[in-house]
Design a protein around this motif. Structure first.
Motif, PDB file in Angstrom:
ATOM      1  N   PHE A  67      -4.125   8.697 -16.198  1.00 46.12           N
ATOM      2  CA  PHE A  67      -3.077   8.850 -15.187  1.00 46.12           C
ATOM      3  C   PHE A  67      -2.360   7.541 -14.953  1.00 46.12           C
ATOM      4  CE2 PHE A  67      -0.960  10.487 -11.604  1.00 46.12           C
ATOM      5  CZ  PHE A  67      -0.927   9.484 -10.665  1.00 46.12           C
ATOM      6  N   TYR A  68      -3.116   6.452 -14.844  1.00 44.09           N
ATOM      7  CA  TYR A  68      -2.487   5.171 -14.554  1.00 44.09           C
ATOM      8  C   TYR A  68      -1.537   4.783 -15.676  1.00 44.09           C
ATOM      9  CZ  TYR A  68      -1.725   0.266 -14.267  1.00 44.09           C
ATOM     10  OH  TYR A  68      -1.118  -0.952 -14.240  1.00 44.09           O
ATOM     11  N   PHE A 127       1.828   6.959  -6.562  1.00 41.93           N
ATOM     12  CA  PHE A 127       0.731   7.875  -6.841  1.00 41.93           C
ATOM     13  C   PHE A 127       1.164   9.310  -6.589  1.00 41.93           C
ATOM     14  CE2 PHE A 127      -3.588   8.836  -7.517  1.00 41.93           C
ATOM     15  CZ  PHE A 127      -3.975   9.789  -6.597  1.00 41.93           C
ATOM     16  N   PHE A 140      -2.342  -4.408 -12.348  1.00 40.72           N
ATOM     17  CA  PHE A 140      -3.574  -3.703 -12.575  1.00 40.72           C
ATOM     18  C   PHE A 140      -3.658  -3.339 -14.054  1.00 40.72           C
ATOM     19  CE2 PHE A 140      -6.942  -1.378 -10.727  1.00 40.72           C
ATOM     20  CZ  PHE A 140      -7.142  -0.317 -11.596  1.00 40.72           C
ATOM     21  N   PRO A 141      -4.774  -3.262 -14.734  1.00 41.41           N
ATOM     22  CA  PRO A 141      -6.129  -3.550 -14.292  1.00 41.41           C
ATOM     23  C   PRO A 141      -6.604  -4.985 -14.491  1.00 41.41           C
ATOM     24  CG  PRO A 141      -6.189  -2.527 -16.435  1.00 41.41           C
ATOM     25  CD  PRO A 141      -4.763  -2.668 -16.091  1.00 41.41           C
ATOM     26  N   ALA A 142      -5.773  -5.883 -14.966  1.00 42.22           N
ATOM     27  CA  ALA A 142      -6.258  -7.251 -15.137  1.00 42.22           C
ATOM     28  C   ALA A 142      -6.459  -7.943 -13.791  1.00 42.22           C
ATOM     29  CB  ALA A 142      -5.284  -8.047 -15.982  1.00 42.22           C
ATOM     30  N   THR A 143      -5.734  -7.493 -12.769  1.00 49.45           N
ATOM     31  CA  THR A 143      -5.905  -8.061 -11.432  1.00 49.45           C
ATOM     32  C   THR A 143      -6.255  -6.916 -10.478  1.00 49.45           C
ATOM     33  OG1 THR A 143      -3.624  -7.647 -10.850  1.00 49.45           O
ATOM     34  CG2 THR A 143      -4.097  -9.733 -11.891  1.00 49.45           C
ATOM     35  N   PRO A 144      -6.730  -7.215  -9.286  1.00 47.10           N
ATOM     36  CA  PRO A 144      -6.940  -6.145  -8.324  1.00 47.10           C
ATOM     37  C   PRO A 144      -5.634  -5.399  -8.071  1.00 47.10           C
ATOM     38  CG  PRO A 144      -7.915  -8.143  -7.503  1.00 47.10           C
ATOM     39  CD  PRO A 144      -7.214  -8.500  -8.760  1.00 47.10           C
ATOM     40  N   LEU A 145      -5.738  -4.184  -7.601  1.00 47.85           N
ATOM     41  CA  LEU A 145      -4.573  -3.298  -7.561  1.00 47.85           C
ATOM     42  C   LEU A 145      -3.416  -3.891  -6.772  1.00 47.85           C
ATOM     43  CD1 LEU A 145      -3.638  -0.519  -8.398  1.00 47.85           C
ATOM     44  CD2 LEU A 145      -4.456   0.331  -6.235  1.00 47.85           C
ATOM     45  N   LEU A 146      -3.705  -4.511  -5.624  1.00 47.24           N
ATOM     46  CA  LEU A 146      -2.625  -4.935  -4.752  1.00 47.24           C
ATOM     47  C   LEU A 146      -2.139  -6.342  -5.028  1.00 47.24           C
ATOM     48  CD1 LEU A 146      -4.048  -3.518  -1.474  1.00 47.24           C
ATOM     49  CD2 LEU A 146      -2.458  -2.488  -3.023  1.00 47.24           C
ATOM     50  N   LEU A 173      -7.028  13.316 -16.257  1.00 48.42           N
ATOM     51  CA  LEU A 173      -6.849  12.362 -15.180  1.00 48.42           C
ATOM     52  C   LEU A 173      -7.209  10.946 -15.593  1.00 48.42           C
ATOM     53  CD1 LEU A 173      -9.799  11.479 -13.650  1.00 48.42           C
ATOM     54  CD2 LEU A 173      -9.786  13.903 -13.318  1.00 48.42           C
ATOM     55  N   GLU A 174      -7.822  10.769 -16.778  1.00 46.52           N
ATOM     56  CA  GLU A 174      -8.292   9.437 -17.146  1.00 46.52           C
ATOM     57  C   GLU A 174      -7.161   8.493 -17.476  1.00 46.52           C
ATOM     58  OE1 GLU A 174     -12.545   9.098 -19.290  1.00 46.52           O
ATOM     59  OE2 GLU A 174     -10.776   9.099 -20.585  1.00 46.52           O
ATOM     60  N   GLN A 204       1.425  12.334  -9.275  1.00 48.20           N
ATOM     61  CA  GLN A 204       0.676  13.585  -9.160  1.00 48.20           C
ATOM     62  C   GLN A 204       1.617  14.779  -9.218  1.00 48.20           C
ATOM     63  OE1 GLN A 204      -2.572  14.109  -9.005  1.00 48.20           O
ATOM     64  NE2 GLN A 204      -3.227  12.003  -8.879  1.00 48.20           N
ATOM     65  N   LEU A 226       0.835  -1.202   0.000  1.00 49.08           N
ATOM     66  CA  LEU A 226       0.000   0.000   0.000  1.00 49.08           C
ATOM     67  C   LEU A 226       0.866   1.247   0.000  1.00 49.08           C
ATOM     68  CD1 LEU A 226      -2.624  -1.208   2.533  1.00 49.08           C
ATOM     69  CD2 LEU A 226      -3.122  -0.450   0.237  1.00 49.08           C
ATOM     70  N   LEU A 277      -9.684  13.234 -20.925  1.00 46.36           N
ATOM     71  CA  LEU A 277      -9.497  14.039 -19.726  1.00 46.36           C
ATOM     72  C   LEU A 277      -8.138  13.725 -19.135  1.00 46.36           C
ATOM     73  CD1 LEU A 277     -12.931  13.313 -18.117  1.00 46.36           C
ATOM     74  CD2 LEU A 277     -12.276  15.356 -19.332  1.00 46.36           C
TER      75      LEU A 277
END
Lengths: 490, 157
Positions: free
Chosen positions: A56-57, A20, A432-438, A53-54, A24, A13, A51
């Motif tokens: 960003f990842y 992140f 991510f995004p194929a799996t959960p973030l963590l 922020l869309e 930013q 985390l 946009l």
């Protein structure tokens, strides 16, 4: 269900938080510089295409480790293949191909039965069909695109899977996303597993039906959701649902787990809901004669209403199919846009599937099919048990050829991928995004064409890399481990 | 030291922007970051502990207000913009109010305010700033403020 050490959860985390924050900060400075510099040729009055922020990842996280994804290959995806080396001059923002390739062990391709490279039975027949029917039918199925091969394959698939009839599509993803809107519309209810593939999610979203999700592979939660939804009815009007379809997968590609099919079918029968089984990864790879999860778990194919599968994984071709009762297939043939408007499957690809199924069933006169099935089962079980012994966290059930190794921390993803490539083992890492973030992982796909020496080499490399980056979260023998630690310090 | 293991169940939340909050260790990480930043402020500025807590409180206010209640949408394009009108706080738990996570996130600014005002002995310039911060943050988290845009501020896309 994944178990991880508490400190790993905290550090993961924290790492994502740090990434992140840096992203930013960089965005902030970029906006500042852009405002100060103000480029001359700005389209005034037009809305921005995306946009800020869309993506960003993609811009701040994915591009940093871009060299671990999308590596070009320069040969057929057999058990050993050539990976093209790439280099970057601007810190991974753009990548350039070099002329060199390196021969690597292939642990990433969905080559479960080894049909991905030249095969002694399939390839001559595929070349023959290429000469006879040429590379493309240049037409849709309903106009001029149905050849003898297509009809033969549909009958063969229906017989192989155990249903009455089948229909083919040129692309596996499209089979789900263009078919679910045909089967259900507004006023219907789709209940899908929480870890279903993106094609199913897209198809469900595009159908206009209400979508509800049940906890992954938990028949009790499915029953709870079904009861709640049937009692409440449609949103706002509370009228009864027009129909209910429950969508599950045979093997979940990111978990390697088998679906709890008998219990789920029992629940669906009790509440009179239709079932849709997506066997993309399990058809041809599991089961005594390769007929998928139904055979493996002892479920009668007549109990599943619609069975879907793809030809890309075990059969070495491309495309997908749906197998169901004669009435449903006839209905689909005149209403599904992927059948009416899309170009039909390429004839050599169809011939490849026909030959592959014949080899699996033993109808080519040899026992190679049974040997391949036995070999993939042995390979998968051997590899998984060895990884467990080494202390990795490996997901998936026994007999499943897909085994994800959990990595968790975002920095370990490129570390694992690059270090393995340096030692000539090519693995696929999924974030991510194929799996959960963590829950980032490295996914290994075992093939029947891997020999025992290949697997032992892979295990050595993975063990060394795992020690280097610290992913052995479940050390199996603590006392020996401590001694080794002391020696290393000295 | 035996390793402490936790289980991470795959959650039912389809919104990938908020589902990471359901995993174990999130609350601990949040509190740990606040504590470590207090230590950092103390060591960098060499001020009194109360002033450091005030700085942390105000910084926390700015950051959480911006990311929870100002920025709308999700940082990736896969969900095709269905959450583009909702802030992160409104997307949490699929819009369900008064869940455990929401109660925790409402309690944190209040606890920070109590610590900051206690360690500064309720002196004037710091007190009014801290009070303003906690007031804005707590009101923004009320269930009645779900999808409310006062005077149309932040309503545009």
């Amino acid at each position: 269900m994944v178990r991880l050490p508490y400190t790993t959860a905290l550090t993961t985390l924290f790492s994502y938080g740090l990434l992140f924050v840096f992203g930013q900060l960089r965005d902030f400075f970029r906006k500042l510089l852009g405002w100060i510099r103000k480029p001359k040729d700005q389209l005034k009055g037009y809305a921005p295409i995306c946009l800020g922020l869309e993506d960003f990842y993609v811009r701040r996280l994915y591009l940093r480790i871009q060299d671990c994804f999308g590596r070009p290959i320069a040969s057929a995806p057999d058990s050993w293949f050539d990976v093209v080396e790439r280099y970057s001059n601007d810190n991974n923002k753009t990548l350039q191909r070099s002329e060199k390739t390196s021969r690597c062990l292939n642990l990433g391709s969905y080559n479960y039965l080894g049909f991905a490279a030249a095969d002694e039975y399939c390839t001559p027949r595929v070349i023959q069909s290429l000469k006879e029917y040429s590379a493309s039918t240049c037409s849709t199925r309903v106009e001029g695109g149905t050849t003898k091969l297509h009809v033969e394959l549909e009958e063969l698939v229906a017989r192989f899977v155990g249903k009455e009839a089948a229909i083919l599509f040129g692309m596996g993803y499209v089979t789900n996303s263009a078919l679910i809107p045909c089967l259900i519309g507004k006023g219907g209810l789709i209940i899908s597993d929480s870890l279903n593939h993106n094609s199913i999610v897209n198809g469900a979203r595009g159908s206009g039906a209400t979508v509800r999700v049940f906890q992954h592979n938990t028949p009790s939660h499915l029953e709870e959701v079904l009861r709640e939804q049937i009692a409440e009815g449609q949103p706002r009007t509370h009228r009864p649902w027009k129909k209910i379809i429950v969508i599950v997968e045979g093997i979940y590609s990111m978990e390697g787990e088998l679906c709890k099919l008998p219990e789920i079918i029992a629940v669906c029968k009790k509440y009179k809901a239709y079932t849709y089984l997506d066997e993309a990864h399990s058809i041809g790879a599991v089961g005594k004669s390769g007929r998928g999860v139904c055979e493996l778990l002892g479920v009668d194919p007549a109990d599943v209403d619609i069975m879907m599968g793809t030809f890309t994984k075990s059969f070495g071709s491309c495309g997908g199919y749906i197998a169901a009762s004669k009435e449903i297939i006839q209905y689909l043939k005149y209403s599904c846009p992927a059948h009416l408007y899309a170009t039909s499957m390429s004839p050599p690809a169809v011939q490849q599937v026909i030959s592959a199924i014949k080899v699996i069933l033993g109808e080519d006169g040899s026992s190679r099919g049974a040997q391949k099935l036995a070999r993939i089962r042995e390979n998968s079980n051997f590899f998984r048990s060895e990884l467990h012994k080494m202390g990795f966290e490996v997901l998936g059930d026994n007999d499943s050829p897909v085994m994800p190794i959990m990595l968790y921390n975002p920095a370990k993803i490129p570390a694992f991928s690059r270090e393995c490539l340096r030692q000539n083992v090519a693995v696929v890492t999924v974030a991510f995004p194929a799996t959960p973030l963590l829950l980032a992982r490295a996914r290994i796909c075992i093939s029947a064409s891997h020999t025992r020496e290949d697997l032992i080499k892979a295990l050595e490399v993975i063990s060394k890399v795992g020690d280097l980056i610290g992913v052995k979260y479940f050390p199996a023998e603590p006392p020996k481990h401590l001694n080794q630690g002391h020696n290393k310090l000295e | 030291m035996g390793k402490l293991y936790v289980e991470a169940k795959p959650s039912v939340d389809l919104n990938k922007n908020t589902e990471w909050f359901m995993y174990p260790g999130v609350w601990t990480t949040y509190i740990a970051i606040l504590f470590v930043s207090w230590l950092l402020v103390l060591s960098v500025f060499g001020c009194t502990p109360g002033a450091a807590w005030t700085v942390v409180n105000l910084f926390h206010f700015a950051v959480t207000y911006h990311f929870f209640h100002w920025k709308k949408g999700t940082p990736f394009a896969e969900d095709q913009g269905i959450y583009n009108a909702l802030t992160w706080w409104e997307q949490m738990d699929n819009g369900k109010q008064l869940t455990r996570n929401r109660k925790f996130l409402t309690a944190v600014p209040v606890v920070l305010y109590l610590i900051a005002s206690h360690t500064t002995d309720y002196q004037q310039p710091m007190l009014i700033l801290n009070t303003l911060a906690v007031f804005v943050l707590v009101v923004a988290k009320f269930p009645n403020m779900h999808k409310v845009r006062i005077f149309g501020i932040n309503a545009g896309n």
